[in-house]
Design a protein around this motif. Sequence first.
Motif, short mmCIF file in Angstrom:
data_model
loop_
_atom_site.label_atom_id
_atom_site.label_comp_id
_atom_site.label_asym_id
_atom_site.label_seq_id
_atom_site.Cartn_x
_atom_site.Cartn_y
_atom_site.Cartn_z
N TRP A 98 0.83 -1.20 0.00
CA TRP A 98 0.00 0.00 0.00
C TRP A 98 0.87 1.26 0.00
O TRP A 98 0.63 2.19 -0.76
CB TRP A 98 -0.91 -0.03 1.22
CG TRP A 98 -1.85 1.11 1.34
CD1 TRP A 98 -3.02 1.29 0.65
CD2 TRP A 98 -1.73 2.24 2.20
NE1 TRP A 98 -3.64 2.45 1.04
CE2 TRP A 98 -2.86 3.06 1.99
CE3 TRP A 98 -0.78 2.62 3.15
CZ2 TRP A 98 -3.06 4.24 2.68
CZ3 TRP A 98 -0.98 3.80 3.84
CH2 TRP A 98 -2.10 4.60 3.60
N ILE A 99 1.88 1.28 0.86
CA ILE A 99 2.77 2.45 0.93
C ILE A 99 3.57 2.59 -0.36
O ILE A 99 3.69 3.68 -0.93
CB ILE A 99 3.71 2.33 2.15
CG1 ILE A 99 2.90 2.40 3.45
CG2 ILE A 99 4.76 3.44 2.13
CD1 ILE A 99 3.73 2.17 4.69
N LEU A 100 4.14 1.48 -0.83
CA LEU A 100 4.98 1.52 -2.03
C LEU A 100 4.18 1.94 -3.26
O LEU A 100 4.61 2.80 -4.03
CB LEU A 100 5.62 0.15 -2.24
CG LEU A 100 6.75 0.08 -3.27
CD1 LEU A 100 7.90 0.99 -2.86
CD2 LEU A 100 7.24 -1.36 -3.40
N SER A 101 3.00 1.35 -3.44
CA SER A 101 2.19 1.69 -4.61
C SER A 101 1.68 3.13 -4.53
O SER A 101 1.58 3.82 -5.55
CB SER A 101 1.00 0.73 -4.73
OG SER A 101 0.13 0.85 -3.62
N GLY A 102 1.36 3.61 -3.31
CA GLY A 102 0.90 4.99 -3.17
C GLY A 102 1.97 6.00 -3.52
O GLY A 102 1.72 6.96 -4.25
N ILE A 103 3.18 5.78 -3.02
CA ILE A 103 4.28 6.72 -3.29
C ILE A 103 4.66 6.70 -4.76
O ILE A 103 4.77 7.75 -5.41
CB ILE A 103 5.49 6.38 -2.41
CG1 ILE A 103 5.16 6.61 -0.92
CG2 ILE A 103 6.70 7.22 -2.81
CD1 ILE A 103 6.26 6.19 0.02
N ILE A 104 4.85 5.49 -5.31
CA ILE A 104 5.26 5.38 -6.72
C ILE A 104 4.16 5.90 -7.64
O ILE A 104 4.43 6.64 -8.60
CB ILE A 104 5.61 3.92 -7.06
CG1 ILE A 104 6.83 3.47 -6.25
CG2 ILE A 104 5.87 3.77 -8.55
CD1 ILE A 104 7.19 2.02 -6.46
N GLY A 105 2.91 5.54 -7.36
CA GLY A 105 1.81 6.00 -8.20
C GLY A 105 1.65 7.51 -8.17
O GLY A 105 1.41 8.14 -9.21
N PHE A 106 1.80 8.11 -6.99
CA PHE A 106 1.68 9.56 -6.88
C PHE A 106 2.79 10.26 -7.65
O PHE A 106 2.54 11.22 -8.39
CB PHE A 106 1.71 9.96 -5.41
CG PHE A 106 1.52 11.43 -5.17
CD1 PHE A 106 0.27 12.01 -5.27
CD2 PHE A 106 2.61 12.24 -4.86
CE1 PHE A 106 0.09 13.37 -5.06
CE2 PHE A 106 2.44 13.60 -4.65
CZ PHE A 106 1.18 14.17 -4.75
N LEU A 107 4.02 9.77 -7.51
CA LEU A 107 5.14 10.37 -8.22
C LEU A 107 4.99 10.22 -9.73
O LEU A 107 5.26 11.16 -10.49
CB LEU A 107 6.46 9.74 -7.75
CG LEU A 107 6.87 10.03 -6.30
CD1 LEU A 107 8.13 9.27 -5.95
CD2 LEU A 107 7.07 11.52 -6.08
N MET A 108 4.53 9.06 -10.17
CA MET A 108 4.33 8.85 -11.60
C MET A 108 3.25 9.78 -12.15
O MET A 108 3.38 10.33 -13.25
CB MET A 108 3.97 7.39 -11.87
CG MET A 108 5.10 6.41 -11.67
SD MET A 108 4.57 4.69 -11.85
CE MET A 108 3.93 4.71 -13.53
N GLY A 109 2.17 9.96 -11.38
CA GLY A 109 1.11 10.86 -11.82
C GLY A 109 1.56 12.30 -11.91
O GLY A 109 1.21 13.02 -12.86
N VAL A 110 2.37 12.73 -10.93
CA VAL A 110 2.89 14.10 -10.95
C VAL A 110 3.82 14.31 -12.14
O VAL A 110 3.73 15.33 -12.86
CB VAL A 110 3.62 14.40 -9.63
CG1 VAL A 110 4.38 15.73 -9.72
CG2 VAL A 110 2.62 14.44 -8.48
N ILE A 111 4.72 13.36 -12.37
CA ILE A 111 5.66 13.48 -13.49
C ILE A 111 4.92 13.50 -14.82
O ILE A 111 5.23 14.30 -15.72
CB ILE A 111 6.68 12.33 -13.45
CG1 ILE A 111 7.56 12.45 -12.20
CG2 ILE A 111 7.54 12.32 -14.71
CD1 ILE A 111 8.49 11.26 -11.99
#
Length: 314
Positions: A98-111
């Motif tokens: 949950w933590i890993l997917s949230g951080i990676i997904g948020f960063l990917m969406g921002v980029i």
Amino acid sequence: MVTLLIAICFISFFLIKNSPIDPIQAYIGADMLKVGPEQREVIAKYWGLDQPIMVQFFNWGSSLLRGDLGTSMIFRRPVADIISERFFNSLALMISAWILSGIIGFLMGVIAAMKKGTWIDRLIKWYCFTLASTPTFWMGLLFLIVFAVWLRWFPIGMGVPAGVLAEDVTMADKIKHLILPVLTLSVVGVANIAMHTRQKLIDVLASDYILFARARGEQGFVLFWRHGLRNVALPAITLQFAAFSELFGGAVLAEQVFSYPGLGQATVEAGLRGDVPLLLGLVIFSTLFVFAGNLLADLIYRILDPRMREGRSI
């Protein structure tokens, strides 16, 4: 929540009772040919399976109100003990993913939003659309083939090394067995949060106050940090907490693929072998788990966004 639990318990109980699986036959297992009709009747009477369905539901519900989830037909142990024992294994898996997917997904969406229209944006969208249609069990099998069979970097499955005593299992062993299931859930789980964050940030960047900030010379990371982060973080947090149901469902498949001893594997075993008390206990627990995630999302949204509090204008 109370009415939801009552409805889920009622529907789940009658679905299980009308399933084609014979709980007595599943209970007997390999000794089916050695057990006669009289012994089957004794087993049915012992577990209360000889009574009408409504009587069984009433007896089970009465025990539930007293805090007794019953005894598992598979493990011959109280359902509450099995859930509490396996919950910590599943919790380590789900929280990490949950933590890993949230951080990676948020960063990917921002980029992707900051690089809208470029090859980076198109690559991230292709990645997310592909993963959104990828079954969890298929991704788990792919990781097993590549990283466990071909490269031999990680163990094939299970939660601890096979043939090792419990007191000899180290934390490093548990983490090593946890990596592939966590990666499976994380890789599949980034798609929704990434695409949602991308679209939300694109809308924010097109607003009037962002255009005014650009006119003052702000751009890049400074622009996002001052004006975009808070606006996209709130919906992302809400979506991530609301995804507890998808996380639990994905964990069921991942644990089955990797033979990981968690709630997901117990759910599959209970369903295939007609273990009514254990399956109903897991249904109730998963419902409470998902409800807790949705409640936390609402509470955190109210804390981070003052406009959501009573007495404030939206």
